[in-house]
Motif scaffolding. Structure first.
Motif, PDB file in Angstrom:
ATOM      1  N   TYR A  57      -9.454   4.602   1.564  1.00 37.35           N
ATOM      2  CA  TYR A  57      -9.554   5.127   0.206  1.00 37.35           C
ATOM      3  C   TYR A  57      -8.174   5.138  -0.436  1.00 37.35           C
ATOM      4  CZ  TYR A  57     -14.074   6.622   1.982  1.00 37.35           C
ATOM      5  OH  TYR A  57     -15.319   6.628   2.550  1.00 37.35           O
ATOM      6  N   GLY A  58      -8.101   4.623  -1.642  1.00 43.31           N
ATOM      7  CA  GLY A  58      -6.836   4.543  -2.348  1.00 43.31           C
ATOM      8  C   GLY A  58      -6.297   3.123  -2.357  1.00 43.31           C
ATOM      9  N   THR A  59      -5.229   2.945  -3.078  1.00 41.98           N
ATOM     10  CA  THR A  59      -4.567   1.643  -3.178  1.00 41.98           C
ATOM     11  C   THR A  59      -3.288   1.696  -2.360  1.00 41.98           C
ATOM     12  OG1 THR A  59      -5.479   1.171  -5.369  1.00 41.98           O
ATOM     13  CG2 THR A  59      -3.472   0.007  -4.747  1.00 41.98           C
ATOM     14  N   PHE A  60      -3.130   0.705  -1.464  1.00 39.01           N
ATOM     15  CA  PHE A  60      -1.976   0.671  -0.577  1.00 39.01           C
ATOM     16  C   PHE A  60      -1.200  -0.631  -0.771  1.00 39.01           C
ATOM     17  CE2 PHE A  60      -4.868   3.647   1.348  1.00 39.01           C
ATOM     18  CZ  PHE A  60      -4.040   4.639   1.847  1.00 39.01           C
ATOM     19  N   ARG A  61       0.074  -0.552  -0.502  1.00 38.81           N
ATOM     20  CA  ARG A  61       0.950  -1.720  -0.574  1.00 38.81           C
ATOM     21  C   ARG A  61       2.048  -1.519   0.464  1.00 38.81           C
ATOM     22  NH1 ARG A  61       0.678  -4.078  -6.388  1.00 38.81           N
ATOM     23  NH2 ARG A  61      -1.443  -3.976  -5.567  1.00 38.81           N
ATOM     24  N   SER A  62       2.518  -2.604   1.055  1.00 41.35           N
ATOM     25  CA  SER A  62       3.614  -2.499   2.017  1.00 41.35           C
ATOM     26  C   SER A  62       4.830  -3.260   1.504  1.00 41.35           C
ATOM     27  CB  SER A  62       3.187  -3.004   3.398  1.00 41.35           C
ATOM     28  OG  SER A  62       2.772  -4.363   3.343  1.00 41.35           O
ATOM     29  N   ARG A  88       1.016   4.497  -0.214  1.00 40.91           N
ATOM     30  CA  ARG A  88      -0.137   4.781  -1.067  1.00 40.91           C
ATOM     31  C   ARG A  88       0.320   4.926  -2.512  1.00 40.91           C
ATOM     32  NH1 ARG A  88      -1.434   9.399   0.812  1.00 40.91           N
ATOM     33  NH2 ARG A  88      -0.664  10.626  -0.940  1.00 40.91           N
ATOM     34  N   PHE A  89      -0.426   4.355  -3.430  1.00 40.94           N
ATOM     35  CA  PHE A  89      -0.079   4.370  -4.852  1.00 40.94           C
ATOM     36  C   PHE A  89      -0.237   5.764  -5.443  1.00 40.94           C
ATOM     37  CE2 PHE A  89      -1.346   3.427  -9.377  1.00 40.94           C
ATOM     38  CZ  PHE A  89      -0.094   2.995  -9.787  1.00 40.94           C
ATOM     39  N   ILE A  90       0.753   6.187  -6.220  1.00 44.00           N
ATOM     40  CA  ILE A  90       0.688   7.448  -6.958  1.00 44.00           C
ATOM     41  C   ILE A  90       0.427   7.123  -8.422  1.00 44.00           C
ATOM     42  CG2 ILE A  90       1.882   9.589  -7.572  1.00 44.00           C
ATOM     43  CD1 ILE A  90       1.422   9.348  -4.616  1.00 44.00           C
ATOM     44  N   GLU A  91      -0.701   7.590  -8.946  1.00 40.22           N
ATOM     45  CA  GLU A  91      -1.033   7.321 -10.347  1.00 40.22           C
ATOM     46  C   GLU A  91      -0.009   7.986 -11.267  1.00 40.22           C
ATOM     47  OE1 GLU A  91      -3.293   5.353 -11.316  1.00 40.22           O
ATOM     48  OE2 GLU A  91      -4.773   5.191  -9.702  1.00 40.22           O
ATOM     49  N   PRO A  92       0.359   7.331 -12.369  1.00 42.76           N
ATOM     50  CA  PRO A  92       1.370   7.903 -13.275  1.00 42.76           C
ATOM     51  C   PRO A  92       1.052   9.310 -13.747  1.00 42.76           C
ATOM     52  CG  PRO A  92       0.991   5.603 -13.820  1.00 42.76           C
ATOM     53  CD  PRO A  92      -0.037   5.964 -12.776  1.00 42.76           C
TER      54      PRO A  92
END
Length: 287
Positions: free
Chosen positions: A136-141, A162-166
């Motif tokens: 769950y959520g958007t991840f990037r490395s 994990r992405f933090i929404e603005p």
């Protein structure tokens, strides 16, 4: 109670209708690929606007993200503002499940420079990780380069984030935690002190004390990623280092134990001496 972001979203919708840029709420909903009946509930204050139609509204109607998320600036972007914002592009597999995108060192300059270019992002390596945390959520490395975060992060390490929404920057960016910050033309990994609420900036701190902290203004921030996991190279040579450390610990424990035993002996001697002194004092008193 709906969120402030939803309230500002409704303001944008109402302005577009009043100015004649959209004929109806139904047209507005269809333009952002959102069910009209669901939009009607949002407009009545019965639910918050989900993230996907919110992103579509930013892209289609050029709504200013700074206004939506922070309540600052104009309601809509001017052409010269648009280069400072971009929508987050994601990649999915055949089952429409989101994949983790990896940003290697050679791609970092391009990643920071590209604005709303899905082609660039879709060419990045992508993969999935097992485990509930990554479902769950958007991840990037991101690759770690340079030595500003040693000894906790070393060159060649990778961090999964994990992405933090603005709209969550003010409340969810936690002091002294590590984040990947994407700004205009740069990608950095730093510990953060969150001064967005009072002073509209983040203080970025390196673990390597040779690097001085610096401020990053909120208007220069494009993306914030919370570092969740580290991927590092296994070093077989560290076995000897660990053994040496263990030996040092055992030596210290032995020394502490000896000191403890010596202290017990001294205390017993002191008690014995006190008893002898007490008996001598009593004998003198009886004489």
């Amino acid at each position: 109670m709906i969120s402030d972001v939803t309230k500002r979203f409704i303001q944008c919708h109402d302005f577009l209708k009043e100015s004649g840029k959209v004929r109806s709420s139904r047209q507005f909903a269809l333009e952002i690929n959102y069910l009209p009946q669901n939009l009607n509930k949002v407009l009545k204050g019965e639910r918050d606007i989900p993230m996907e139609p919110l992103r579509s509204a930013v892209e289609v109607f050029r709504i200013n993200p700074t206004f939506l998320y922070l309540g600052e600036g104009k309601m809509f972007m001017r052409s010269e503002q648009e280069e400072h914002f971009r929508l987050l592009t994601v990649v999915t597999d055949d089952n429409n499940e989101e994949k983790i995108l990896h940003v290697p060192v050679p791609a970092m300059a391009g990643y920071a420079a590209e604005v709303m270019d899905p082609d660039f992002v879709s060419e990045l390596p992508s993969y999935r990780l097992p485990g509930y945390d990554f479902q769950y959520g958007t991840f990037r490395s991101f690759d770690i380069s340079g030595d500003s975060m040693i000894p906790y992060l070393e060159p060649g390490d990778k961090v999964v984030c994990r992405f933090i929404e603005p709209q969550d920057w003010i409340t969810n960016i936690r002091d002294h935690h590590v984040y990947v910050i994407v700004s205009r033309g740069n990608v950095v990994v730093k510990r953060v002190v969150n001064n967005l609420h009072r002073h509209r900036h983040l203080l970025l701190i390196s673990d390597n004390k040779e690097f001085k902290p610096y401020r990053l203004n909120v208007n220069d921030i494009r993306e914030v990623w919370y570092v969740k996991n580290r991927i590092t190279t296994f070093d077989h040579s560290r076995k000897d280092q660990n053994t040496a450390l263990q030996n040092q610990m055992e030596t210290m424990q032995t020394a502490f134990q000896k000191q403890h035993e010596m202290l017990k002996i001294l205390l017993e001697k002191e008690k014995h001496q006190n008893r002898e002194n007490h008996m001598t004092y009593e004998n003198q008193g009886n004489s």
